[in-house]
Enzyme design. Sequence first.
Site, PDB file in Angstrom:
ATOM      1  N   HIS A   1       0.852  -1.196   0.000  1.00  0.00           N
ATOM      2  CA  HIS A   1       0.000   0.000   0.000  1.00  0.00           C
ATOM      3  C   HIS A   1       0.882   1.237   0.000  1.00  0.00           C
ATOM      4  CE1 HIS A   1      -3.161   2.827   1.153  1.00  0.00           C
ATOM      5  NE2 HIS A   1      -4.007   1.895   0.781  1.00  0.00           N
TER       6      HIS A   1
ATOM      7  N   ASP B   1      -7.931  -5.425  -0.011  1.00  0.00           N
ATOM      8  CA  ASP B   1      -8.370  -6.273  -1.133  1.00  0.00           C
ATOM      9  C   ASP B   1      -7.994  -7.734  -0.974  1.00  0.00           C
ATOM     10  OD1 ASP B   1      -7.518  -3.415  -2.877  1.00  0.00           O
ATOM     11  OD2 ASP B   1      -9.548  -4.205  -2.764  1.00  0.00           O
TER      12      ASP B   1
END
Length: 434
Positions: A310, A368
């Site tokens: 991320h 996700d």
Amino acid sequence: MDAKNTAKSAALAVGDKKLDMTVKDGTIGPSVVDIGKLYAQTGMFTYDPGFTSTASCESKITYIDGDEGVLLYRGYPIEQIAEHGDFLETCYLLLYGELPTAAQKADFDYRVNRHTMVHEQMHRFFQGFRRDAHPMAVMVGSVGALSAFYHDSTDISDPQQRMIASIRMIAKMPTLAAMAYKYSVGQPFVYPRNDLDLSSNFLRMCFAVPAEEYKVNPVLSRAMDRIFILHADHEQNASTSTVRLAGSSGANPFACIAAGIACLWGPAHGGANEAALKMLTEIGSVDKIPEYVKRAKDKNDPFRLMGFGHRVYKNYDPRAKIMQKTCHEVLTELGIKDDPLLDVAMELEKIALKDDYFVEKKLYPNIDFYSGITLKAMGFPTTMFTVLFALARTVGWIAQWKEMIEDPGQKIGRPRQLYTGSTRRDYLPISRRK
Ligand code: SDX
């Protein structure tokens, strides 16, 4: 990054010039150096592709501390909202800045419920798509087309119209998302029912068929609602920045949200949930994991662990932990004892979190990583995963768009560049080109 920055200004030496630039402090998190006058004073731009060190705006909506794995919606920790709140309450909080009273919540739910249907012409609009079109393509097209139907809420200078457009977007995204799913499986559209809460209504519009009664499973509806809460907003991510940039030109809110959906579709962003499930399916079994982890670490191999890493979180994504818990709840409710994909995901996470490569680069599972397994178990095809992300993120996009429009200092976003192309040269007639 909670320590308040002490510096009140930042000095920059450019050639023989010394510039003093103002430092602005936030309530929490990194301070910023205001470089607004840099070009006027030095004739130079800053250079930050991917905006890794750039704050594009001031905002009061969502705060992320990537090092600590903290996510706050208007100051409230995501863990507490996901535990105690519901998605429409989260929509109110993101839009208005405060948790609603019981009366405000009832009024907001009523106002949203009054806009859940779409113009009947939209049903014919859908007929133009191929049945095998990716539902995200249908969403980009149909949400953009809302500006062709709702002319009475496209004047962004009118606060009343801005709020109606916001309510319409929140209310109609579940209906359009369910229509995109029904269209892809060749089943008739199911109209919304205003006696149901948003997530129960959405599940019914997706999975009810005219041939029989549909009973909403409260565990699945609660899980759906929590998944929407987790995806509602996330500071200035790529799709939110897209919506802000589109909105800065004065484009109508429906067109701006369509731009956000288009950006979210990418596998590096919202498309990662679909890509992560495809990856787990490709890995297939626990014994194949080492081979894929090796590929993810190989600079010459484009393969990456989807659902890992991320830009901001250099710690566990707090949403991923809640997503993992929700995943177990859904699988248990559905009596799915051993889902091979979940086994692969859990083992992959365990191996990756102990591997030096991932530890050094601070790559952790993100939202996700577990969402795909959960949504697949609930009956959604992988092509619908990013549509569900877009449904939930619409309130974040709208809240950020509204904040930008209502900012008195707002102006059209227009970044510059470092030009490395040809210097000036004269046109050459084709007869003289070699
Ligand atoms: C979302 O911004 C948001 O807030 C987004 C989001 C939201 O709610 O809006 O949180 C939603 O988009 C989550 C992210 C979903 N994407 C994925 O899961 C795709 C896989 N992840 C990567 O593509 C990547 O981690 C990004 C795109 C998410 C972040 O990329 P960055 O910040 O540009 O970091 P990077 O690509 O420069 O990676 C840093 C290093 C690189 O190695 P080096 O060049 O330093 O040697 O880490 C490596 C990368 O190669 N790396 C990975 C990896 N992610 C980064 N290596 C293997 N597998 C991965 N998943």
